[in-house]
Write a protein that holds these residues in place. Structure first.
Motif, PDB file in Angstrom:
ATOM      1  N   LEU A  52       0.783  -1.224  -0.054  1.00  0.00           N
ATOM      2  CA  LEU A  52      -0.135   0.093  -0.052  1.00  0.00           C
ATOM      3  C   LEU A  52       0.839   1.314   0.057  1.00  0.00           C
ATOM      4  N   VAL A  53       1.851   1.347   0.957  1.00  0.00           N
ATOM      5  CA  VAL A  53       2.731   2.272   1.019  1.00  0.00           C
ATOM      6  C   VAL A  53       3.396   2.542  -0.372  1.00  0.00           C
ATOM      7  N   ALA A  54       4.060   1.603  -1.120  1.00  0.00           N
ATOM      8  CA  ALA A  54       4.542   1.728  -2.542  1.00  0.00           C
ATOM      9  C   ALA A  54       3.642   2.194  -3.446  1.00  0.00           C
ATOM     10  N   SER A  55       2.389   1.706  -3.432  1.00  0.00           N
ATOM     11  CA  SER A  55       1.034   2.375  -4.264  1.00  0.00           C
ATOM     12  C   SER A  55       1.132   3.623  -4.121  1.00  0.00           C
ATOM     13  N   ILE A  56       0.870   4.218  -2.929  1.00  0.00           N
ATOM     14  CA  ILE A  56       0.758   5.698  -2.706  1.00  0.00           C
ATOM     15  C   ILE A  56       2.164   6.441  -3.071  1.00  0.00           C
ATOM     16  N   ASP A  57       3.223   5.700  -2.870  1.00  0.00           N
ATOM     17  CA  ASP A  57       4.340   6.298  -3.306  1.00  0.00           C
ATOM     18  C   ASP A  57       4.383   6.709  -4.628  1.00  0.00           C
ATOM     19  N   ARG A  58       3.975   5.732  -5.660  1.00  0.00           N
ATOM     20  CA  ARG A  58       4.027   5.905  -7.013  1.00  0.00           C
ATOM     21  C   ARG A  58       3.254   6.944  -7.446  1.00  0.00           C
ATOM     22  N   ARG A  59       1.975   7.127  -6.902  1.00  0.00           N
ATOM     23  CA  ARG A  59       0.974   8.132  -7.155  1.00  0.00           C
ATOM     24  C   ARG A  59       1.333   9.549  -6.814  1.00  0.00           C
ATOM     25  N   ARG A  60       2.249   9.764  -5.882  1.00  0.00           N
ATOM     26  CA  ARG A  60       2.315  11.102  -5.430  1.00  0.00           C
ATOM     27  C   ARG A  60       3.161  12.107  -6.329  1.00  0.00           C
ATOM     28  N   ASP A  61       2.805  13.429  -6.335  1.00  0.00           N
ATOM     29  CA  ASP A  61       3.506  14.386  -7.216  1.00  0.00           C
ATOM     30  C   ASP A  61       4.395  15.120  -6.713  1.00  0.00           C
ATOM     31  N   GLY A  62       5.263  14.910  -5.751  1.00  0.00           N
ATOM     32  CA  GLY A  62       6.041  15.528  -4.955  1.00  0.00           C
ATOM     33  C   GLY A  62       5.738  15.428  -3.512  1.00  0.00           C
ATOM     34  N   GLY A  63       6.571  16.245  -2.830  1.00  0.00           N
ATOM     35  CA  GLY A  63       6.471  16.272  -1.478  1.00  0.00           C
ATOM     36  C   GLY A  63       6.814  14.922  -0.719  1.00  0.00           C
ATOM     37  N   SER A  64       6.779  15.447   0.693  1.00  0.00           N
ATOM     38  CA  SER A  64       7.427  14.073   1.255  1.00  0.00           C
ATOM     39  C   SER A  64       6.546  12.872   1.270  1.00  0.00           C
ATOM     40  N   LEU A  65       7.087  11.631   1.589  1.00  0.00           N
ATOM     41  CA  LEU A  65       6.060  10.491   1.505  1.00  0.00           C
ATOM     42  C   LEU A  65       5.377  10.523   2.625  1.00  0.00           C
ATOM     43  N   ALA A  66       5.878  10.951   3.925  1.00  0.00           N
ATOM     44  CA  ALA A  66       4.826  10.966   4.917  1.00  0.00           C
ATOM     45  C   ALA A  66       3.701  12.053   4.777  1.00  0.00           C
ATOM     46  N   SER A  67       3.846  13.060   4.144  1.00  0.00           N
ATOM     47  CA  SER A  67       2.656  13.915   3.803  1.00  0.00           C
ATOM     48  C   SER A  67       1.823  13.338   2.839  1.00  0.00           C
ATOM     49  N   ALA A  68       2.291  12.475   1.935  1.00  0.00           N
ATOM     50  CA  ALA A  68       1.516  11.719   0.924  1.00  0.00           C
ATOM     51  C   ALA A  68       0.631  10.779   1.469  1.00  0.00           C
ATOM     52  N   LEU A  69       1.321  10.070   2.666  1.00  0.00           N
ATOM     53  CA  LEU A  69       0.739   8.870   3.403  1.00  0.00           C
ATOM     54  C   LEU A  69      -0.358   9.534   4.268  1.00  0.00           C
ATOM     55  N   ARG A  70      -0.296  10.622   4.778  1.00  0.00           N
ATOM     56  CA  ARG A  70      -1.244  11.175   5.566  1.00  0.00           C
ATOM     57  C   ARG A  70      -2.482  11.655   4.638  1.00  0.00           C
ATOM     58  N   LEU A  71      -1.987  12.319   3.402  1.00  0.00           N
ATOM     59  CA  LEU A  71      -3.146  12.977   2.701  1.00  0.00           C
ATOM     60  C   LEU A  71      -3.969  11.580   2.000  1.00  0.00           C
ATOM     61  N   ALA A  72      -3.426  10.587   1.802  1.00  0.00           N
ATOM     62  CA  ALA A  72      -3.981   9.371   1.158  1.00  0.00           C
ATOM     63  C   ALA A  72      -4.810   8.907   2.162  1.00  0.00           C
ATOM     64  N   VAL A  73      -4.382   8.776   3.439  1.00  0.00           N
ATOM     65  CA  VAL A  73      -5.578   8.113   4.573  1.00  0.00           C
ATOM     66  C   VAL A  73      -6.682   9.013   4.671  1.00  0.00           C
ATOM     67  N   LEU A  74      -6.418  10.386   4.590  1.00  0.00           N
ATOM     68  CA  LEU A  74      -7.686  11.280   4.812  1.00  0.00           C
ATOM     69  C   LEU A  74      -8.557  11.158   3.483  1.00  0.00           C
TER      70      LEU A  74
END
Length: 97
Positions: free
Chosen positions: A50-72
């Motif tokens: 799941l983390v790898a999937s979210i990482d592939r879709r992020r447009d920049g910024g930190s991975l931690a921020s991308a994970l928080r935004l994905a959870v929301l």
């Protein structure tokens, strides 16, 4: 995601993940790790997947921020009442199993 470490006074939990063949660390609040774990279980994938999937879709910024935004985003998509509670500054409703 075997390596877990609580960081000092921040209350964040740091975990090591392998992304694109390289180890990286991510620090999140325990509630976000719990939500990611539940999401992964619901989707039938590993937490690392799941983390790898979210990482592939992020447009920049930190991975931690991308994970928080994905959870929301996931919470809002699965229970629209969550968005209403956040907009009003109220606690999120308890999700029923």
């Amino acid at each position: 995601m075997p390596a877990t470490k609580r960081t000092g006074s921040t209350g964040l939990v740091k975990r090591s993940v392998i992304l694109h063949g390289h180890a990286t660390s991510v620090a999140l609040e325990p509630a976000f790790w719990d939500a990611l774990g539940r999401w992964a279980d619901e989707e039938g994938v590993s937490l690392a997947g799941l983390v790898a999937s979210i990482d592939r879709r992020r447009d920049g910024g930190s991975l931690a921020s991308a994970l928080r935004l994905a959870v929301l985003s996931y919470a809002f998509a699965t229970d629209p009442r969550c968005g209403q509670a956040v907009r009003r500054g109220l606690p999120q409703p308890t999700r029923q199993p």
